[in-house]
Motif scaffolding. Sequence first.
Motif, PDB file in Angstrom:
ATOM      1  N   GLY A 157      42.108 -51.921 -33.340  1.00 35.84           N
ATOM      2  CA  GLY A 157      40.885 -51.104 -32.453  1.00 35.84           C
ATOM      3  C   GLY A 157      41.477 -49.860 -32.168  1.00 35.84           C
ATOM      4  O   GLY A 157      40.497 -49.051 -31.652  1.00 35.84           O
ATOM      5  N   GLN A 158      42.594 -49.708 -32.032  1.00 36.65           N
ATOM      6  CA  GLN A 158      42.972 -48.351 -31.724  1.00 36.65           C
ATOM      7  C   GLN A 158      42.565 -47.168 -32.373  1.00 36.65           C
ATOM      8  O   GLN A 158      42.514 -47.164 -33.842  1.00 36.65           O
ATOM      9  N   LYS A 159      42.281 -45.950 -31.783  1.00 40.45           N
ATOM     10  CA  LYS A 159      41.888 -44.698 -32.338  1.00 40.45           C
ATOM     11  C   LYS A 159      43.220 -44.078 -32.693  1.00 40.45           C
ATOM     12  O   LYS A 159      43.926 -43.716 -31.838  1.00 40.45           O
ATOM     13  N   PRO A 160      43.476 -43.421 -33.913  1.00 42.81           N
ATOM     14  CA  PRO A 160      44.646 -42.852 -34.216  1.00 42.81           C
ATOM     15  C   PRO A 160      44.968 -41.657 -33.291  1.00 42.81           C
ATOM     16  O   PRO A 160      46.097 -41.446 -32.823  1.00 42.81           O
ATOM     17  N   ASP A 161      43.921 -40.782 -32.796  1.00 41.42           N
ATOM     18  CA  ASP A 161      44.172 -39.549 -32.015  1.00 41.42           C
ATOM     19  C   ASP A 161      44.620 -40.214 -30.493  1.00 41.42           C
ATOM     20  O   ASP A 161      44.822 -39.422 -29.801  1.00 41.42           O
ATOM     21  N   GLU A 162      44.409 -41.429 -30.229  1.00 43.82           N
ATOM     22  CA  GLU A 162      44.530 -41.728 -28.877  1.00 43.82           C
ATOM     23  C   GLU A 162      45.829 -42.993 -28.881  1.00 43.82           C
ATOM     24  O   GLU A 162      46.129 -43.330 -27.765  1.00 43.82           O
ATOM     25  N   VAL A 163      46.533 -42.841 -29.755  1.00 43.98           N
ATOM     26  CA  VAL A 163      47.827 -43.869 -30.061  1.00 43.98           C
ATOM     27  C   VAL A 163      48.894 -43.501 -29.042  1.00 43.98           C
ATOM     28  O   VAL A 163      49.159 -42.099 -29.050  1.00 43.98           O
ATOM     29  N   HIS A 164      49.444 -44.428 -28.428  1.00 43.52           N
ATOM     30  CA  HIS A 164      50.770 -43.907 -27.683  1.00 43.52           C
ATOM     31  C   HIS A 164      51.404 -45.163 -27.815  1.00 43.52           C
ATOM     32  O   HIS A 164      51.225 -46.515 -27.175  1.00 43.52           O
ATOM     33  N   GLN A 165      52.630 -44.990 -28.379  1.00 46.65           N
ATOM     34  CA  GLN A 165      53.713 -46.155 -29.017  1.00 46.65           C
ATOM     35  C   GLN A 165      54.284 -46.642 -27.673  1.00 46.65           C
ATOM     36  O   GLN A 165      55.026 -47.517 -27.811  1.00 46.65           O
ATOM     37  N   GLY A 166      54.595 -45.898 -26.656  1.00 46.27           N
ATOM     38  CA  GLY A 166      55.329 -46.224 -25.556  1.00 46.27           C
ATOM     39  C   GLY A 166      56.799 -46.126 -25.692  1.00 46.27           C
ATOM     40  O   GLY A 166      57.416 -46.718 -25.221  1.00 46.27           O
ATOM     41  N   GLU A 167      57.107 -45.093 -26.526  1.00 47.14           N
ATOM     42  CA  GLU A 167      58.308 -44.788 -26.749  1.00 47.14           C
ATOM     43  C   GLU A 167      58.619 -43.378 -26.158  1.00 47.14           C
ATOM     44  O   GLU A 167      57.801 -42.511 -25.957  1.00 47.14           O
ATOM     45  N   SER A 168      60.050 -43.166 -25.682  1.00 49.66           N
ATOM     46  CA  SER A 168      60.647 -42.113 -25.155  1.00 49.66           C
ATOM     47  C   SER A 168      60.569 -40.831 -26.401  1.00 49.66           C
ATOM     48  O   SER A 168      60.609 -41.201 -27.564  1.00 49.66           O
ATOM     49  N   ALA A 169      60.163 -39.803 -25.805  1.00 55.18           N
ATOM     50  CA  ALA A 169      60.284 -38.631 -26.741  1.00 55.18           C
ATOM     51  C   ALA A 169      61.762 -38.410 -27.344  1.00 55.18           C
ATOM     52  O   ALA A 169      62.700 -38.646 -26.663  1.00 55.18           O
ATOM     53  N   ALA A 170      61.523 -37.962 -28.685  1.00 55.49           N
ATOM     54  CA  ALA A 170      63.090 -37.833 -29.331  1.00 55.49           C
ATOM     55  C   ALA A 170      62.831 -36.449 -30.158  1.00 55.49           C
ATOM     56  O   ALA A 170      61.782 -36.149 -30.717  1.00 55.49           O
ATOM     57  N   GLN A 171      63.867 -35.779 -30.254  1.00 56.04           N
ATOM     58  CA  GLN A 171      63.988 -34.478 -31.279  1.00 56.04           C
ATOM     59  C   GLN A 171      63.905 -35.109 -32.350  1.00 56.04           C
ATOM     60  O   GLN A 171      64.440 -36.047 -32.928  1.00 56.04           O
ATOM     61  N   GLY A 172      63.150 -34.327 -33.375  1.00 54.34           N
ATOM     62  CA  GLY A 172      63.150 -34.674 -34.953  1.00 54.34           C
ATOM     63  C   GLY A 172      61.824 -35.471 -34.971  1.00 54.34           C
ATOM     64  O   GLY A 172      61.457 -35.627 -36.065  1.00 54.34           O
ATOM     65  N   LYS A 173      61.359 -36.005 -34.143  1.00 50.47           N
ATOM     66  CA  LYS A 173      59.897 -36.714 -34.289  1.00 50.47           C
ATOM     67  C   LYS A 173      58.850 -35.785 -34.567  1.00 50.47           C
ATOM     68  O   LYS A 173      58.526 -34.918 -33.652  1.00 50.47           O
ATOM     69  N   ARG A 174      58.196 -35.763 -35.674  1.00 43.49           N
ATOM     70  CA  ARG A 174      57.212 -35.148 -36.059  1.00 43.49           C
ATOM     71  C   ARG A 174      55.895 -35.174 -35.408  1.00 43.49           C
ATOM     72  O   ARG A 174      55.035 -34.233 -35.165  1.00 43.49           O
ATOM     73  N   ASP A 175      55.624 -36.252 -34.899  1.00 41.45           N
ATOM     74  CA  ASP A 175      54.366 -36.593 -34.279  1.00 41.45           C
ATOM     75  C   ASP A 175      54.500 -37.563 -33.216  1.00 41.45           C
ATOM     76  O   ASP A 175      55.154 -38.700 -33.357  1.00 41.45           O
TER      77      ASP A 175
END
Length: 462
Positions: A157-175
Amino acid sequence: MTLHLYDTASRSMREFVPQVSGTASIYVCGATVQGVPHIGHVRSGLNFDVLRRWLARTHDDVRLVRNVTDIDDKILAKAADHGRPWWEWAYQHERAFEDAYAALGCLPPSYAPRATGHVTQMVELMQRLVDLGHAYAAQGDVYFSVASFPEYGALSGQKPDEVHQGESAAQGKRDPRDFTLWKAAKPGEPAWPTPWGPGRPGWHLECSAMATAYLGGTFDIHGGGIDLIFPHHENELAQSRAAGDGFARYWLHNAWVTLSGEKMSKSLGNTVAIPVLLERVRAPELRYYLVGPHYRSTIEFSQEALDESVSAYRRVESFLRRVVERTGAVGDAGELPAAFSAALDDDLGTPGALAAIHRRVREGNTALEAADDLGARAAAESVRAMTGVLGVDPLRWAQEPADGAGGRKALAALVERVLEERVKARKDRDFARADALRDHLLLAGIAVEDTPDGPLWTLKDD
């Protein structure tokens, strides 16, 4: 009535119809083997063990796969903190989990695959996703593109625009919504070769690869705790469906075990370890406590509730022992009352199933009081059949090996013989002999409790 299960994906009760007639296939997310198991960990294993046992009553074959996550950030960190090789740390705690499952009467899974043994399947799955435009590589990492899969969020039931994966930011991740399939190698960490460089699996990738490796591209049931719905199961579903697999047809999730209203977890320090609890109560008593509530209901752990559950289990145990003492050995192929079957067919309603068991126990005790041995035996056989489905049959547990040092069967026979002599002594009003027999058992580590349903014995160390 046929079996109906609550499907998380459709948010509804659905009749269970297996993909292959006569065969039910189940994948359960198992342990991340970073530490000693607690009751919150094993509840899922117990709930799905009951499901497996119930399905086995109506299906020729039940295939249950329960994975082992043996490579993970937490495992690596814990092993490093203790100065141990990561693989040794993982294996030590894998064995602890397997011991806990076995101690609480879980049937062995059809297979228990380790993540580290299925890197080939993971690489193949990633290649499919990259080829189809659902995944991309960046600086040795591989990510799943959430935007490429329009159905993302349907399970949780997550809305795609509100998704937070709980992963740290990384270079190269497009979204920022994209999640990691593969982590590039870091100094000192284990790594496996891939077309995109050496590294190790992301958490979500492993289960998709292992589930389909053993159960096929489409299988019946995927299970786990409610805390896995997002992001783990949402991401499993997305990557599997994006790759072209049907994946799970039903999604089942068990609720938490809590202390003071909080999910039991090592990080909060509010865990109740299985070895510690098994010093307080016997294994079947703990199992009875954990399978008694509905699997989708939260268990708020307390010693008082555990004690009440132990007393309820012992009433069942005492009845069966009285019947055995009166009439001899009792079989376990008795009739399953309609109320019991209806309760389990209604989304594994174990509270209703236990109510049916205790109703039959009361009927059996009434038969004993009326000297109706045939009625008492019929009730006992029915109770054994029902408790067997839940994995808490007292007479079956009495025959199981105790702590790997031999069986309880011989011990039970000897104790029951002494108790028969004690009952006779009490009937003859030879209370001195009755007390002496009780004291003799106590010196051997066996406590005897006189209950309205007859004497109940337990090992003092249980």
